[in-house]
Scaffold this active site. Structure first.
Site, PDB file in Angstrom:
ATOM      1  CG  HIS A 182      34.197 -28.175  32.381  1.00 33.09           C
ATOM      2  ND1 HIS A 182      33.098 -28.677  33.062  1.00 33.09           N
ATOM      3  CD2 HIS A 182      35.189 -28.077  33.303  1.00 33.09           C
ATOM      4  CE1 HIS A 182      33.409 -28.848  34.326  1.00 33.09           C
ATOM      5  NE2 HIS A 182      34.679 -28.508  34.511  1.00 33.09           N
ATOM      6  CG  HIS A 192      23.440 -29.555  29.873  1.00 29.03           C
ATOM      7  ND1 HIS A 192      24.030 -28.794  30.859  1.00 29.03           N
ATOM      8  CD2 HIS A 192      23.119 -30.738  30.461  1.00 29.03           C
ATOM      9  CE1 HIS A 192      24.040 -29.468  31.994  1.00 29.03           C
ATOM     10  NE2 HIS A 192      23.500 -30.666  31.775  1.00 29.03           N
ATOM     11  CG  HIS A 235      39.734 -27.745  34.034  1.00 33.26           C
ATOM     12  ND1 HIS A 235      39.521 -26.734  34.945  1.00 33.26           N
ATOM     13  CD2 HIS A 235      38.792 -28.679  34.304  1.00 33.26           C
ATOM     14  CE1 HIS A 235      38.501 -27.048  35.735  1.00 33.26           C
ATOM     15  NE2 HIS A 235      38.047 -28.232  35.362  1.00 33.26           N
ATOM     16  CB  CYS A 249      23.388 -25.966  33.580  1.00 32.12           C
ATOM     17  SG  CYS A 249      25.097 -26.151  33.037  1.00 32.12           S
ATOM     18  CG  ASP A 304      38.336 -21.990  36.413  1.00 34.72           C
ATOM     19  OD1 ASP A 304      38.051 -23.176  36.152  1.00 34.72           O
ATOM     20  OD2 ASP A 304      38.109 -21.462  37.525  1.00 34.72           O
ATOM     21  CG  HIS A 321      27.717 -27.646  30.505  1.00 34.69           C
ATOM     22  ND1 HIS A 321      26.595 -26.980  30.033  1.00 34.69           N
ATOM     23  CD2 HIS A 321      28.538 -27.799  29.443  1.00 34.69           C
ATOM     24  CE1 HIS A 321      26.738 -26.744  28.740  1.00 34.69           C
ATOM     25  NE2 HIS A 321      27.925 -27.223  28.357  1.00 34.69           N
ATOM     26  CB  CYS A 373      23.200 -23.915  30.270  1.00 33.01           C
ATOM     27  SG  CYS A 373      23.392 -25.598  29.631  1.00 33.01           S
ATOM     28  N   GLY A 428      36.264 -34.631  41.659  1.00 37.04           N
ATOM     29  CA  GLY A 428      36.408 -33.181  41.743  1.00 37.04           C
ATOM     30  C   GLY A 428      35.534 -32.395  40.789  1.00 37.04           C
TER      31      GLY A 428
HETATM   32  P1  5GP Z   1      35.252 -28.871  37.620  1.00 36.54           P
HETATM   33  O1  5GP Z   1      35.785 -28.994  39.014  1.00 36.54           O
HETATM   34  O2  5GP Z   1      33.757 -29.103  37.543  1.00 36.54           O
HETATM   35  O3  5GP Z   1      36.032 -29.679  36.604  1.00 36.54           O
HETATM   36  O4  5GP Z   1      35.548 -27.390  37.198  1.00 36.54           O
HETATM   37  C1  5GP Z   1      34.628 -26.352  37.254  1.00 36.54           C
HETATM   38  C2  5GP Z   1      35.412 -25.077  37.127  1.00 36.54           C
HETATM   39  O5  5GP Z   1      34.503 -24.047  36.810  1.00 36.54           O
HETATM   40  C3  5GP Z   1      36.150 -24.675  38.393  1.00 36.54           C
HETATM   41  O6  5GP Z   1      37.545 -24.583  38.130  1.00 36.54           O
HETATM   42  C4  5GP Z   1      35.538 -23.327  38.760  1.00 36.54           C
HETATM   43  O7  5GP Z   1      36.493 -22.409  39.231  1.00 36.54           O
HETATM   44  C5  5GP Z   1      34.910 -22.873  37.456  1.00 36.54           C
HETATM   45  N1  5GP Z   1      33.717 -22.072  37.620  1.00 36.54           N
HETATM   46  C6  5GP Z   1      32.665 -22.326  38.447  1.00 36.54           C
HETATM   47  N2  5GP Z   1      31.721 -21.387  38.303  1.00 36.54           N
HETATM   48  C7  5GP Z   1      32.185 -20.521  37.362  1.00 36.54           C
HETATM   49  C8  5GP Z   1      31.650 -19.324  36.810  1.00 36.54           C
HETATM   50  O8  5GP Z   1      30.547 -18.861  37.134  1.00 36.54           O
HETATM   51  N3  5GP Z   1      32.408 -18.695  35.872  1.00 36.54           N
HETATM   52  C9  5GP Z   1      33.624 -19.177  35.471  1.00 36.54           C
HETATM   53  N4  5GP Z   1      34.284 -18.474  34.539  1.00 36.54           N
HETATM   54  N5  5GP Z   1      34.162 -20.303  35.993  1.00 36.54           N
HETATM   55  C10 5GP Z   1      33.446 -20.958  36.927  1.00 36.54           C
HETATM   56 ZN    ZN Z   2      24.750 -26.887  30.914  1.00 40.66          ZN
END
Ligand code: 5GP
Ligand code: ZN
Length: 106
Positions: free
Chosen positions: A96, A46, A98, A4, A30, A94, A7, A89
């Site tokens: 989160h 996690h 935004h 992950c 992000d 994990h 993680c 999307g």
């Molecule tokens: P999701 O689409 O799963 O809600 O959002 C995942 C977010 O994590 C995306 O906006 C993506 O840009 C961000 N993200 C993915 N990998 C990384 C990373 O390695 N570091 C950071 N800081 N953000 C990440």
């Molecule tokens: Zn995780």
């Protein structure tokens, strides 16, 4: 969880700067920002998504962290998003939240 990405970030593997952190939650920028400010509020524990959430206190801690970090940064108007499941999307499994503020491009 070994594979992950969040993680790994939480464990310090990538030396990611945390905008804010407390006992249960970390906040970092992000990597692909969709607004002037785009932060991710992430539990240290996690949990793959809201579908797997079984800790009723955790969402309160995450939302209180949203409030604290935005207050600390002087942001009073912002959008919060939780993507749950691939079709909605979610790309990182994990949990989160935004936080988006300023010139939001979605
Ligand atoms: P999701 O689409 O799963 O809600 O959002 C995942 C977010 O994590 C995306 O906006 C993506 O840009 C961000 N993200 C993915 N990998 C990384 C990373 O390695 N570091 C950071 N800081 N953000 C990440
Ligand atoms: Zn995780």
């Amino acid at each position: 969880m070994d594979d992950c990405i969040f993680c790994k970030i939480i464990s310090g593997e990538f030396n990611t700067d945390f905008v804010y952190e407390n006992e249960d939650v970390v906040v970092f920028k992000d990597i692909n920002p969709k607004a002037d400010t785009h932060l991710l509020v992430v539990p240290r524990k996690h949990v793959a998504s809201l579908n797997e959430l079984d800790d009723e206190l955790l969402m309160g801690k995450l939302l209180m962290t949203v409030k604290e970090v935005t207050k600390k940064l002087g942001i009073s108007s912002y959008k919060t998003i939780i993507n749950t499941g691939k079709e909605a999307g979610q790309v990182v499994f994990h949990l989160h939240i935004h936080i988006l503020a300023g010139n939001i491009k979605l």
